[in-house]
Design a protein around this motif. Structure first.
Motif, PDB file in Angstrom:
ATOM      1  N   SER A   1       0.611   5.712  -0.348  1.00 28.95           N
ATOM      2  CA  SER A   1      -0.299   6.853  -0.334  1.00 28.95           C
ATOM      3  C   SER A   1       0.471   8.108  -0.722  1.00 28.95           C
TER       4      SER A   1
ATOM      5  N   LYS B   1      -8.428   4.533  -2.677  1.00 30.44           N
ATOM      6  CA  LYS B   1      -9.280   5.257  -1.740  1.00 30.44           C
ATOM      7  C   LYS B   1      -8.824   6.712  -1.690  1.00 30.44           C
ATOM      8  N   ARG B   2      -9.790   7.614  -1.760  1.00 32.26           N
ATOM      9  CA  ARG B   2      -9.502   9.049  -1.710  1.00 32.26           C
ATOM     10  C   ARG B   2     -10.030   9.607  -0.400  1.00 32.26           C
ATOM     11  N   THR B   3      -9.205  10.423   0.263  1.00 30.72           N
ATOM     12  CA  THR B   3      -9.630  11.165   1.443  1.00 30.72           C
ATOM     13  C   THR B   3      -9.564  12.639   1.079  1.00 30.72           C
TER      14      THR B   3
ATOM     15  N   ARG C   1      -7.243  -1.527  -4.908  1.00 31.69           N
ATOM     16  CA  ARG C   1      -8.256  -0.691  -4.274  1.00 31.69           C
ATOM     17  C   ARG C   1      -7.672   0.711  -4.120  1.00 31.69           C
TER      18      ARG C   1
ATOM     19  N   GLU D   1       0.850  -1.191   0.000  1.00 33.07           N
ATOM     20  CA  GLU D   1       0.000   0.000   0.000  1.00 33.07           C
ATOM     21  C   GLU D   1       0.883   1.237   0.000  1.00 33.07           C
TER      22      GLU D   1
END
Length: 138
Positions: free
Chosen positions: A80, A108-110, A106, A78
């Motif tokens: 980021s 994922k956006r924050t 996968r 993973e």
């Protein structure tokens, strides 16, 4: 050849994007690359973080796009990063043959935590409705 894995997501500057890749049991190697497309662009291209800042230099350089390498020793990974574009992010896998197993990805956006609630809501709605139009386009 490169094939798409996962779905594209909408990002804005300041959003944190987490990409998680997992190699299937049958596969021995997975080479994953992050691709990006700004709103004005027609196609996705390899994503190099903060390229707008570094291109102001006088001499040309070859920059490495963001990537992940999965193998039998590291089946999951993973990473980021903070997006610096207004557009879309997607992950593509480099495969040798069409029958090679695909990695599970996968994304994922924050949304940027420094925004006010109105700006946050606009970004949230923009991401939802833009994804729906991308999903059904050919």
């Amino acid at each position: 050849m490169r094939v798409t894995v996962g779905r594209p997501i909408r990002v804005d500057p300041g959003d944190t994007v987490a990409v998680r890749g997992q190699l299937p049991e049958k596969a021995k190697l997975g080479r994953l690359y992050v691709f990006a497309k700004e709103d004005a662009a027609d196609a996705f291209s390899p994503y190099v973080q903060n390229i707008g800042v570094v291109t102001a230099q006088a001499s040309p350089h070859l920059y490495t796009p963001m990537s992940m390498r999965l193998d039998s020793y590291r089946r999951e990974y993973e990473m980021s990063f903070v997006a610096d574009i207004d557009g879309f992010i997607r992950v593509m896998q480099e495969v040798d043959t069409a029958k090679e197993p695909r990695a599970k990805v996968r994304i994922k956006r924050t949304i940027c935590p420094g925004l006010g609630w109105r700006e946050w809501l606009v970004r949230k709605l923009n991401g939802i409705f833009t994804w729906q139009t991308l999903k059904f386009s050919p």
